[in-house]
Every structure is written in structure tokens, then in C-alpha cells.
Design a protein around this motif. Structure first.
Motif, short mmCIF file in Angstrom:
data_model
loop_
_atom_site.label_atom_id
_atom_site.label_comp_id
_atom_site.label_asym_id
_atom_site.label_seq_id
_atom_site.Cartn_x
_atom_site.Cartn_y
_atom_site.Cartn_z
N LYS A 245 -20.28 -14.51 13.32
CA LYS A 245 -20.47 -15.36 14.49
C LYS A 245 -21.90 -15.87 14.62
CE LYS A 245 -18.15 -14.15 18.06
NZ LYS A 245 -17.18 -15.27 18.06
N CYS A 246 -22.87 -15.10 14.20
CA CYS A 246 -24.28 -15.46 14.38
C CYS A 246 -24.91 -16.00 13.10
CB CYS A 246 -25.07 -14.25 14.87
SG CYS A 246 -24.49 -13.62 16.47
N CYS A 247 -24.13 -16.55 12.19
CA CYS A 247 -24.67 -17.03 10.91
C CYS A 247 -25.66 -18.17 11.12
CB CYS A 247 -23.54 -17.47 9.99
SG CYS A 247 -22.67 -18.96 10.54
N THR A 248 -26.59 -18.29 10.18
CA THR A 248 -27.63 -19.32 10.23
C THR A 248 -27.77 -20.04 8.89
OG1 THR A 248 -29.22 -17.55 9.76
CG2 THR A 248 -28.99 -18.23 12.06
N LYS A 279 -20.17 -25.34 10.61
CA LYS A 279 -21.31 -24.46 10.83
C LYS A 279 -21.61 -23.67 9.56
CE LYS A 279 -22.92 -20.80 13.95
NZ LYS A 279 -22.57 -19.92 15.10
N CYS A 280 -22.92 -23.52 9.28
CA CYS A 280 -23.40 -22.65 8.20
C CYS A 280 -22.91 -23.09 6.82
CB CYS A 280 -23.01 -21.20 8.47
SG CYS A 280 -23.64 -20.58 10.05
N HIS A 305 -14.07 -20.64 13.28
CA HIS A 305 -15.18 -19.81 12.86
C HIS A 305 -14.75 -18.60 12.04
CE1 HIS A 305 -19.21 -17.89 13.14
NE2 HIS A 305 -19.56 -19.15 13.03
N TRP A 501 -17.40 -9.02 8.71
CA TRP A 501 -18.44 -10.04 8.77
C TRP A 501 -18.27 -11.13 7.72
CZ3 TRP A 501 -21.88 -10.97 4.71
CH2 TRP A 501 -21.89 -10.02 3.68
#
Length: 530
Positions: A245-248, A279-280, A305, A501
Motif C-alpha cells: 500500500k505504501c510503495c514509492t 501507481k509505482c 492496488h 506485501w
């Protein structure tokens, strides 16, 4: 006959089936390419579902691709296409058993072809107490296999991952890889080292090409993919946090006139980053089609996601006046699939083997057969039991199955589950005259509710998911003409905890009980919703 997930009515098998044989089910079948090549749009979602770290190469007139399989078997799918858009799963690198030296973390395959041989460079974790990540190689005379494994080439103390083989400016063969320092809160050097022609051993000393040293790269650089254009080698690579969820994650590029450097990073890095739809984006391989350049890479669709996982996108780029690759708006231009029906799954188990779409936990390969239109799954006594599962493609969907409840052996449970991994699942199971709703989290099993079942020969089970994380279950004892919900105090179960993850949620069938018991399933259906 089968049942309609929407209305509960029975429908004929001809309407239940996909327009192509399940045993050779393509990953996606989109509209044909426009005949005028310059007007064709290739920026597409071409590997829907959980296909991280995709790789691609062209062999003859056919493109071949693979992707990370992580903790799901069979290991490393092999897909082919002639137009970069329509892909078919043909086989697997390791279809039946694991490489003898490894037991987990089957990541980042890199496919290449030279002198009539196809090579798969891949990452896996070595067996044993230390269990470091290693880069290994397998080879085949045919890209579809069978493959011979040659074992690990390099496994540093902090781990070695994301191998990429290529020849330098003088024709010498090298392996490029990442040292997995981020797992120990260290930097992540990208190394290169000579390799013998049989690709079974490294030679000489390793040389560092570069490491994570700019702010956008954060904790790591990885996923090297190198292509030669003009007088430069160009390395496309990923930086920052890959997963969850918090990937960059984002994609950068560096170049050098010589493989061993010096390497110059692009001033416009990252050249591919998130937008409102994806995203990502990162970890991909470069290919050409009709004189145009593309990166096959993964990204999360923002509406689903981590619950669906990292999906395979094709993104076109051009070369600018300074000789650097450029993507439109520095972000993926692929649109989400408009017609989700092409991703619906309908399996009535024809023939005598499972379709290539089915998966299982990599260390728990089940005993499974197909006969007389039924999937026959041999039970296991521990945990969730024996599992077979399929990828999900959207965050909102329905799935159902019918099982031969009348033939179910004592102390045997059979059911339908949303599965993160064998230790995290939600399942509706039948056995010993009852229905049970199982909640498995961190390998801790809890039965949420139990419903007494009336006598019936065939039992249908259904699950519904919303937003990837909310689930409801229902059952039918009359062939699917009337569904009865399994009622709990809350409207829906919370499955936020399900995906690990680095993986998306699967939906599958299970059989738990004595190993002498076999469960017969008549069908499986998955309907994708918006």
C-alpha cells in the motif's frame, strides 16, 4: 449445466464457456491492432492480474515473456505473442518441481536467447539456515522448455537478486545484478561480473556500476534491464519501495559508453512515475516492435492496488535530442481494461489436465487430477489443506464453485476461499454435515460461524468481494437456483490483511482432511465487476 452468479439460474455449458479453450487460456484477448502501424496504440495493460517484474525478448517472429511467481507454483510462467498485445500462457520454467537448491522467493526472471538456446536468469532463496537470495540460470533448446537448471551463480551475504545477462562492447559475456543491501538497511550496489559461455559460473572480480545515491531512489536501486542504442548502453532500473500500500517505486535510466562505466544517471529521473491511474511503475525490460521502443513493466492499478497485485503494462518511449528515453508525461499511458468480460474465468474441467491458469502454494504442490468434467483434489490434513487457486483481476468480483457434497468423506472439508497465502485466507467450507466460515490470519485458525446442512448431492458455494477487502459468502443446495447467505453480525468480512506485501489475492478451491480423501469439484467461475 452451471449456475449464473448474478441470478442463480442454471445456464447451458455453451454459455458458461469462454470463446477459447480453457486449457490454453490467453491472459487477455483485446481488440486487434489497427492496420496502420504509426496510428496503433500499444500502451496497454497486457498482463492483467499479478505479474510482477515482467521480462520480454523476441525469438524469431515471436515475443516471449515471463514474470515473478514468488510463492505460487508453477514457477515462472512462459507466455508468447506475435503482436505484443495478445498473450497466451504456454508453459512454465519449472512446471512440476522446484530447483533442488532453492525453496522460496522465485523472483525476477530475465529471458534471453542466443545461439539457439533460451536462458532464464532468475532469483530464488537458497535452502538452509542462512538461506540467502541468489541469482541462478536455467536453459532450454526451446523457449517453451523443458528447462535445465544450472544452479546459483552468486549469493552474497546480504543477498543477490535481479540478474541480467548481456555482452559488453567487446563481446564479453557479463552478469549484472543487485546486492540486496536494503534488507539490512544498507545501500544497494549494482554489480557486473564476467560469466563463462555456458552461463554456469562467474569469472574474475565483480565491478560496481552504481548504487542508490539520489533522493528519489530512496532505499534501493534494482531491476536492471540494459539495452544498447547508438554509442551507449542504457540501463533502465527501478528505485525506492516496490510493494504494498505504501510503495514509492519509479523508473530511472542511466547510460554509459562502456558496460563497466562510468555510468551517468539521467537528469530527468525518474523518467516513469505514478499518475492517477497507475501507481509505482517499475522493474521492466525493453523491447522493440515495428521500429518503436517499449518498456514492459509492472504497476498497481490505483482502484485495486495490492489486492490484485502488480500488473504488466506496455509503455512506449522515444529518444529525445539529448539521447535519453522519454515517456509521455513521464507516466504510464495504458488505460484500464474496458471490457472485463474477457477476463472472466469459466472452468468446467474438460480434458484430463488442469488449465495453465491454476496455481498452488509453491512448497505445497497438491495431488490433483481432471476426469469426467471434475477437478479431483486430494485432501491434506494441515492448515487450509490442499489448495489450487487463480489470480484475481479486479478489486470487485464474484466467484463460485459446485462440489460433490454427497461423496464427501467423513472428517473432510471442501470449500471456496479468498487466499493471500496458505497462512492468510477467508473460506467457506463444507464437511461433516455443516458449513463453516473459516478465518485464517497468521496461521491462526478461527471458525466464525457454523450452519447445519441438509442432505444434498451437489453443493454450490459463492464468495463476493468489494474493493478487494470486503467479503460475503453464500451457498446453494439446489444447483444454484437459490443462494442462501452465510449471515454474520457484520455485513461483510474484512479481508484487508489477506495480501502479502508482494502478492495479490487469489481465489481458489481447498480440500482439508485425511490424505486418503479426494474432493470432486464440478466447476469454477470468476466474474469481474467494476
Amino acid at each position: 449445466m452451471s449456475f449464473d452468479l448474478e441470478t442463480g439460474a442454471s445456464i447451458p455449458s455453451s454459455e458458461w464457456s469462454l470463446p477459447y479453450p480453457v486449457a490454453s487460456q490467453p491472459v487477455v484477448n483485446t481488440a486487434p491492432l489497427i492496420e496502420t502501424a504509426p496510428a496503433a496504440i500499444y500502451d496497454k495493460l497486457i498482463l492483467p492480474g499479478d505479474f510482477p517484474d515482467p521480462t520480454i525478448t523476441k525469438i524469431g517472429d515471436t515475443y516471449w515473456a515471463s514474470a515473478t511467481s514468488a510463492e505460487w507454483g508453477p514457477i515462472f510462467p512462459l507466455l508468447k505473442s506475435t503482436n505484443l498485445v495478445d498473450w497466451e500462457v504456454v508453459s512454465y520454467v519449472f512446471p512440476d518441481k522446484l530447483p533442488e537448491w532453492a525453496d522460496s522467493n522465485f523472483w525476477a526472471p530475465e529471458i534471453s536467447h542466443e545461439n539457439g538456446k533460451t536462458y532464464i536468469c532468475y532469483t530464488a532463496r537458497k535452502k538452509g539456515k542462512r538461506g540467502q537470495l541468489c541469482v541462478a540460470v536455467a536453459s532450454a533448446d526451446d523457449p517453451a522448455g523443458p528447462y535445465t537448471d544450472h544452479g546459483p551463480l552468486v549469493g552474497q551475504r546480504m543477498g543477490s537478486i535481479d540478474g541480467f545477462p548481456l555482452r559488453d562492447e567487446n563481446g564479453a559475456l557479463y552478469m549484472v545484478w543487485k546486492e540486496d543491501g536494503n534488507a539490512f538497511r544498507k545501500d544497494t550496489p549494482i554489480w557486473a561480473q564476467r560469466m563463462n559461455e555456458s552461463r554456469t559460473a562467474l569469472l574474475g572480480k565483480k565491478v560496481e556500476l552504481f548504487r542508490n545515491d539520489t533522493p528519489w531512489e530512496g532505499c534501493l536501486v534494482e531491476g536492471s534491464a540494459i539495452v544498447r542504442q547508438g554509442e551507449y548502453f542504457y540501463m533502465f532500473y527501478a528505485g525506492n519501495g516496490c510493494c504494498g500500500k505504501c510503495c514509492t517505486y519509479a523508473t530511472g535510466v542511466a547510460r554509459s559508453k562502456k558496460l563497466l562505466g562510468p555510468w551517468e544517471k539521467c537528469p530527468q529521473n525518474p523518467i516513469l512515475k505514478k499518475n492517477k491511474t497507475w501507481k509505482c511503475p517499475g522493474h521492466g525490460t525493453v523491447t522493440e516492435y515495428d521500429g518503436r521502443w517499449f518498456l514492459l513493466h509492472h504497476a498497481y492499478y490505483t482502484d485495486s492496488h495490492e489486492f490484485v497485485g502488480r500488473q504488466g503494462l506496455l509503455s512506449e518511449f522515444t529518444w529525445n535530442a539529448e539521447g535519453w528515453p522519454e515517456f509521455v508525461n513521464n507516466s504510464p499511458q495504458a488505460e484500464p481494461l474496458r471490457d472485463l468480460r474477457v477476463l472472466n474465468v469459466d472452468d468446467n474441467f474438460p480434458g484430463n489436465r488442469l488449465s495453465a491458469a491454476w496455481q498452488w502454494p509453491v512448497n505445497e504442490q497438491p495431488t490433483v487430477g481432471v476426469s469426467d468434467g471434475q477437478l479431483l483434489l486430494t485432501a491434506r490434513p494441515a492448515g487450509l489443506g490442499a489448495l489450487v487457486a487463480q489470480r484475481t483481476f479486479t478489486a470487485t468480483y464474484k466467484a463460485a464453485t459446485t462440489l460433490d457434497y454427497g461423496a464427501l468423506a467423513p472428517n473432510t472439508y471442501a470449500g471456496l476461499a479468498a487466499i493471500g497465502d496458505p497462512h492468510n485466507a477467508l473460506a467457506l467450507v463444507a464437511g461433516n454435515g455443516h458449513l463453516q466460515l473459516w478465518h485464517m490470519q497468521g496461521n491462526k485458525h478461527l471458525t466464525l460461524t457454523e450452519v447445519k446442512l441438509e442432505n444434498c448431492k451437489m453443493l454450490s458455494l459463492r464468495l463476493e468481494a468489494w474493493g478487494g477487502s470486503r467479503f460475503r459468502f453464500a451457498f446453494s443446495t439446489d444447483g444454484g437456483t437459490a443462494w442462501q447467505p452465510v449471515v454474520l453480525d457484520s455485513f461483510a468480512l474484512n479481508g484487508t490483511y489477506l495480501p502479502p506485501w508482494d502478492r495479490g489475492v487469489r481465489v481458489g478451491l481447498l480440500a482439508q482432511g485425511p490424505e486418503t480423501a479426494t474432493v470432486a469439484f464440478d466447476n469454477f467461475a470468476l466474474r469481474n465487476c467494476r
